[in-house]
Design a protein around this motif. Structure first.
Motif, PDB file in Angstrom:
ATOM      1  N   UNK A   3       2.067   5.339  -4.138  1.00  8.17           N
ATOM      2  CA  UNK A   3       2.189   5.666  -5.271  1.00  8.17           C
ATOM      3  C   UNK A   3       1.017   4.651  -5.958  1.00  8.17           C
ATOM      4  N   UNK A   4       0.600   3.602  -5.538  1.00  6.23           N
ATOM      5  CA  UNK A   4      -0.093   2.878  -6.790  1.00  6.23           C
ATOM      6  C   UNK A   4      -1.801   3.175  -6.755  1.00  6.23           C
ATOM      7  N   UNK A   5      -2.024   3.612  -5.466  1.00  6.30           N
ATOM      8  CA  UNK A   5      -3.377   4.542  -5.522  1.00  6.30           C
ATOM      9  C   UNK A   5      -3.984   5.598  -6.562  1.00  6.30           C
ATOM     10  N   UNK A  33      -2.875   5.661   7.784  1.00  7.09           N
ATOM     11  CA  UNK A  33      -3.482   4.642   8.198  1.00  7.09           C
ATOM     12  C   UNK A  33      -4.551   2.957   7.292  1.00  7.09           C
ATOM     13  N   UNK A  34      -4.961   4.504   6.455  1.00  2.00           N
ATOM     14  CA  UNK A  34      -5.608   3.662   4.767  1.00  2.00           C
ATOM     15  C   UNK A  34      -5.269   2.988   4.496  1.00  2.00           C
ATOM     16  N   UNK A  35      -3.554   3.672   3.540  1.00  2.98           N
ATOM     17  CA  UNK A  35      -2.512   2.805   3.476  1.00  2.98           C
ATOM     18  C   UNK A  35      -1.894   1.385   4.072  1.00  2.98           C
ATOM     19  N   UNK A  62      -2.265  -1.116 -11.181  1.00  2.00           N
ATOM     20  CA  UNK A  62      -0.860  -1.460 -11.947  1.00  2.00           C
ATOM     21  C   UNK A  62      -1.105  -2.960 -12.929  1.00  2.00           C
ATOM     22  N   UNK A  63      -1.787  -3.571 -12.050  1.00  2.00           N
ATOM     23  CA  UNK A  63      -1.908  -4.927 -12.235  1.00  2.00           C
ATOM     24  C   UNK A  63      -3.274  -5.145 -11.282  1.00  2.00           C
ATOM     25  N   UNK A  78       7.066  -7.386  -1.366  1.00  2.00           N
ATOM     26  CA  UNK A  78       7.981  -6.546  -1.240  1.00  2.00           C
ATOM     27  C   UNK A  78       7.414  -4.820  -0.983  1.00  2.00           C
ATOM     28  N   UNK A  79       5.767  -4.900  -1.080  1.00  2.00           N
ATOM     29  CA  UNK A  79       4.673  -3.669  -0.961  1.00  2.00           C
ATOM     30  C   UNK A  79       4.675  -3.616  -0.090  1.00  2.00           C
TER      31      UNK A  79
END
Length: 100
Positions: A67-69, A44-46, A9-10, A59-60
């Motif tokens: 969701x970001x991926x 596990x990857x996340x 997202x950034x 906050x991540x």
């Protein structure tokens, strides 16, 4: 220790210091050396990605990472950047016979 950027997202920056490794070990309930990086579940990857990015976004969560991926990149691209960051953190073993 440096940072490895990834565009989501950034621009976010992977960093695998002691805190990140501890987060991984706690979440996956195994020492980092015992984690089979070739057979990770999506969760596990996340978790590995989240731990490397958490230093700059408290906050991540692993769920938010998914969701970001999904929204901004691909799993392959993110995992390549994560691998680069982990290699930097742990060093890369040289192949036998090199630099002899």
């Amino acid at each position: 220790m440096g940072y490895t950027p990834i565009e989501l997202d950034k621009v976010r920056n992977f960093r695998y210091g002691m805190k990140a490794i501890s987060l991984i070990e706690k979440k996956l309930k195994a020492p980092i050396a015992k984690i089979d990086m070739d057979s990770l579940t999506m969760e596990e990857s996340a978790t590995l990605v989240w731990a490397g990015l958490a230093h700059e976004d408290k906050n991540l969560t692993p769920d938010k990472v998914m969701d970001l991926i999904d929204d901004y990149s691909t799993l392959t691209e993110v995992m390549k950047a994560m691998e680069t960051a982990m290699e930097e953190a742990f060093g890369v073993a040289e192949e036998p016979g090199k630099n002899e």
